[in-house]
Design a protein around this motif. Structure first.
Motif, short mmCIF file in Angstrom:
data_model
loop_
_atom_site.label_atom_id
_atom_site.label_comp_id
_atom_site.label_asym_id
_atom_site.label_seq_id
_atom_site.Cartn_x
_atom_site.Cartn_y
_atom_site.Cartn_z
N ALA A 100 -31.80 -0.47 -39.60
CA ALA A 100 -31.58 0.82 -38.95
C ALA A 100 -32.77 1.76 -39.17
O ALA A 100 -33.21 1.93 -40.29
CB ALA A 100 -30.31 1.45 -39.49
N ALA A 101 -33.28 2.31 -38.07
CA ALA A 101 -34.39 3.25 -38.17
C ALA A 101 -33.83 4.64 -38.43
O ALA A 101 -32.69 4.92 -38.06
CB ALA A 101 -35.17 3.25 -36.86
N PRO A 102 -34.62 5.53 -39.07
CA PRO A 102 -34.12 6.88 -39.36
C PRO A 102 -33.56 7.57 -38.11
O PRO A 102 -32.56 8.28 -38.16
CB PRO A 102 -35.35 7.62 -39.88
CG PRO A 102 -36.24 6.55 -40.38
CD PRO A 102 -35.97 5.31 -39.56
N LEU A 103 -34.20 7.32 -36.97
CA LEU A 103 -33.78 7.99 -35.73
C LEU A 103 -32.35 7.62 -35.34
O LEU A 103 -31.58 8.45 -34.86
CB LEU A 103 -34.75 7.61 -34.60
CG LEU A 103 -34.66 8.49 -33.37
CD1 LEU A 103 -34.98 9.93 -33.73
CD2 LEU A 103 -35.62 7.98 -32.31
N SER A 104 -31.98 6.34 -35.56
CA SER A 104 -30.63 5.95 -35.16
C SER A 104 -29.62 6.27 -36.26
O SER A 104 -28.43 6.32 -36.03
CB SER A 104 -30.58 4.47 -34.81
OG SER A 104 -30.96 3.72 -35.94
N LEU A 338 -21.82 12.90 -45.83
CA LEU A 338 -22.50 12.03 -44.86
C LEU A 338 -21.53 11.15 -44.06
O LEU A 338 -21.76 10.87 -42.90
CB LEU A 338 -23.51 11.14 -45.58
CG LEU A 338 -24.90 11.77 -45.74
CD1 LEU A 338 -25.83 10.79 -46.43
CD2 LEU A 338 -25.48 12.17 -44.38
N ARG A 339 -20.43 10.75 -44.73
CA ARG A 339 -19.45 9.89 -44.01
C ARG A 339 -18.81 10.68 -42.87
O ARG A 339 -18.62 10.18 -41.77
CB ARG A 339 -18.37 9.39 -44.98
CG ARG A 339 -18.91 8.46 -46.05
CD ARG A 339 -17.95 8.35 -47.20
NE ARG A 339 -17.65 9.67 -47.75
CZ ARG A 339 -16.80 9.89 -48.73
NH1 ARG A 339 -16.14 8.89 -49.27
NH2 ARG A 339 -16.60 11.12 -49.18
N TRP A 340 -18.53 11.95 -43.16
CA TRP A 340 -17.94 12.82 -42.13
C TRP A 340 -18.94 13.02 -40.98
O TRP A 340 -18.61 12.93 -39.81
CB TRP A 340 -17.59 14.17 -42.78
CG TRP A 340 -16.94 15.15 -41.86
CD1 TRP A 340 -15.61 15.29 -41.62
CD2 TRP A 340 -17.60 16.14 -41.05
NE1 TRP A 340 -15.39 16.30 -40.71
CE2 TRP A 340 -16.59 16.83 -40.34
CE3 TRP A 340 -18.92 16.50 -40.85
CZ2 TRP A 340 -16.88 17.86 -39.45
CZ3 TRP A 340 -19.22 17.52 -39.96
CH2 TRP A 340 -18.20 18.18 -39.28
N LEU A 341 -20.20 13.26 -41.36
CA LEU A 341 -21.24 13.52 -40.36
C LEU A 341 -21.46 12.29 -39.48
O LEU A 341 -21.67 12.39 -38.28
CB LEU A 341 -22.54 13.93 -41.05
CG LEU A 341 -23.62 14.49 -40.14
CD1 LEU A 341 -23.11 15.69 -39.37
CD2 LEU A 341 -24.84 14.88 -40.95
N LYS A 342 -21.39 11.10 -40.10
CA LYS A 342 -21.54 9.85 -39.33
C LYS A 342 -20.43 9.73 -38.30
O LYS A 342 -20.63 9.28 -37.18
CB LYS A 342 -21.45 8.65 -40.28
CG LYS A 342 -22.80 8.21 -40.79
CD LYS A 342 -22.92 6.69 -40.63
CE LYS A 342 -24.37 6.32 -40.47
NZ LYS A 342 -25.08 6.32 -41.72
N HIS A 343 -19.22 10.16 -38.71
CA HIS A 343 -18.07 10.03 -37.82
C HIS A 343 -18.09 11.06 -36.69
O HIS A 343 -17.88 10.73 -35.53
CB HIS A 343 -16.78 10.18 -38.63
CG HIS A 343 -15.54 10.01 -37.82
ND1 HIS A 343 -15.11 8.78 -37.39
CD2 HIS A 343 -14.68 10.92 -37.32
CE1 HIS A 343 -14.01 8.94 -36.67
NE2 HIS A 343 -13.72 10.23 -36.61
N GLN A 347 -25.85 11.58 -31.71
CA GLN A 347 -27.17 10.95 -31.74
C GLN A 347 -28.26 12.00 -31.49
O GLN A 347 -28.12 12.85 -30.61
CB GLN A 347 -27.28 9.88 -30.64
CG GLN A 347 -26.38 8.68 -30.90
CD GLN A 347 -26.91 7.79 -32.01
OE1 GLN A 347 -28.08 7.85 -32.36
NE2 GLN A 347 -26.04 6.97 -32.56
N ALA A 348 -29.34 11.87 -32.25
CA ALA A 348 -30.37 12.91 -32.24
C ALA A 348 -30.99 13.15 -30.87
O ALA A 348 -31.33 14.28 -30.53
CB ALA A 348 -31.46 12.57 -33.24
#
Ligand code: PHE
Length: 360
Positions: A100-104, A338-343, A347-348
């Motif tokens: 996984a790249a930082p962007l994704s 971070l788990r909340w933010l992932k959910h 996408q940037a």
């Protein structure tokens, strides 16, 4: 003859033993170079008797050809082996999972996303975006907005104050984005049409309140701006924002010192357990405060209220983000989990635009 046979064996053994092209070249020079063993023997042919030469000539030339061919063959084999070795050492396993790249990996916070969505919608309707400071004076947060000193409406704001200065005045954290109304109007000339998204602060904390939250202010001032424009603007915004055609709103009378009349706006919705669907059902959900700008506010900004009039509204960005994206607890917005933010994050590079889609 057995000498020649021995020489042939020795040279061929050396050819086979050569591990790389450099070692092979040494073998070649030792046998076929100017002073090489075979070359020296060939040089001796001239001194031989015709009978000897008849026998040795073909034998030596045959040996020269044989050794030359053996060297060429070995050279090719070494070359191929070198390529094989290089290919083997540079192998890439294309079956490995992509790292996984930082962007994704990175996510845009729902508040930033909704902030961008709101800006995209009002930008499309011709509103500019204005800003004001988080640390405000009493004048812009209250006084200029028609909250006189000692007015009870000030108490409704749970204000965070700084320590008093020597002259007795106190700075504060702005309790709403409304101070941007007067700050922006006093810098320019009507007509005005802007929004002002920003941070706001109140001493309050529970499931639907955090001490720091976000609002977006909206303001339109012109000679004939009326409540019909306000209603159309809000309906158009809400339909766009909630990505539905059936937004229905109702105005409820309310009170803000800086608007007259003042209204709270409810939007029709259906509640299905934890889920809220905008635009259907029998329930109403309070979504923002608004009204026609009070003449005293226009006066504070140096605008003649006999000639100009307009509307303003203020909406909680966090609140509409929770409603649109089904986020149950406001406090999670500020916990940096971070788990909340992932959910809940976005996408940037998916910038919200009206033609490209707001939330997709
Ligand atoms: N500033 C008000 C609040 O924070 C909202 C509002 C803005 C109401 C503009 C009317 C006009 O509650």
């Amino acid at each position: 003859m057995s000498d020649l046979k021995k020489l042939e064996e020795d040279i061929l053994k050396a050819v086979d033993a050569a591990e790389d092209e450099k070692a092979l070249e040494d073998v070649r020079v030792a046998a076929l170079g100017k002073k090489g063993s075979i070359s020296e023997l060939l040089k001796g042919l001239g001194k031989m008797s015709p009978e000897e030469r008849k026998e040795m000539g073909p034998a030596l030339n045959g040996l020269k050809t044989l050794v030359g061919d053996a060297i060429t063959a070995r050279k090719e084999a070494l070359h191929d082996a070198a390529i094989e070795a290089r290919l083997a050492s540079e192998t890439v396993d294309v079956t490995l999972p992509v790292r996984a790249a930082p962007l994704s990996e990175g996510r845009v916070h729902p508040i930033s996303q909704v902030w961008d969505e709101v800006t995209a919608i009002f930008g499309d309707m011709g509103f500019t975006v204005e800003e004001g400071p988080d640390v405000e004076t009493d004048y812009y947060n209250f006084e200029a907005l028609n909250f006189p000193e000692g007015h009870p409406a000030r108490e409704m704001h749970d204000t965070f104050y700084f320590h008093p200065k020597e002259d007795g005045s106190r700075l504060l954290l702005r309790t709403h984005t409304s101070p941007v109304q007067v700050r922006t109007m006093e810098k320019g000339k009507p007509p005005f049409r802007f929004i002002a998204p920003g941070r706001t602060f109140r001493c309050d904390s529970d499931q639907t309140h955090t001490p720091q939250f976000h609002q977006v202010e909206g303001l339109v001032v012109d000679e004939t701006t009326h409540m019909g424009h306000l209603k159309w603007t809000l309906e158009t915004f809400l339909a766009s924002f909630f990505e539905t055609d059936n937004v229905e709103i109702r105005f409820r009378p309310s009170f803000f010192p800086f608007t007259e009349p003042s209204m709270e706006v409810d939007v029709r919705c259906a509640r299905l357990g934890n889920e809220i669907r905008i635009g259907e059902g029998e329930d109403w959900l309070e979504i923002l405060g608004c009204g026609m700008i009070h003449p005293n506010v226009l006066k504070s900004a140096g605008i003649d209220p006999e000639r100009y009039q307009g509307f303003a509204f203020g909406m909680g960005i966090d609140r509409i983000a929770m409603l649109k994206y089904g986020i149950p607890d406001l406090r999670a917005f500020f916990e940096a989990d971070l788990r909340w933010l992932k959910h809940y994050g976005f996408q940037a590079l998916d910038m919200p635009t009206l033609d490209g889609g707001l939330s997709s």
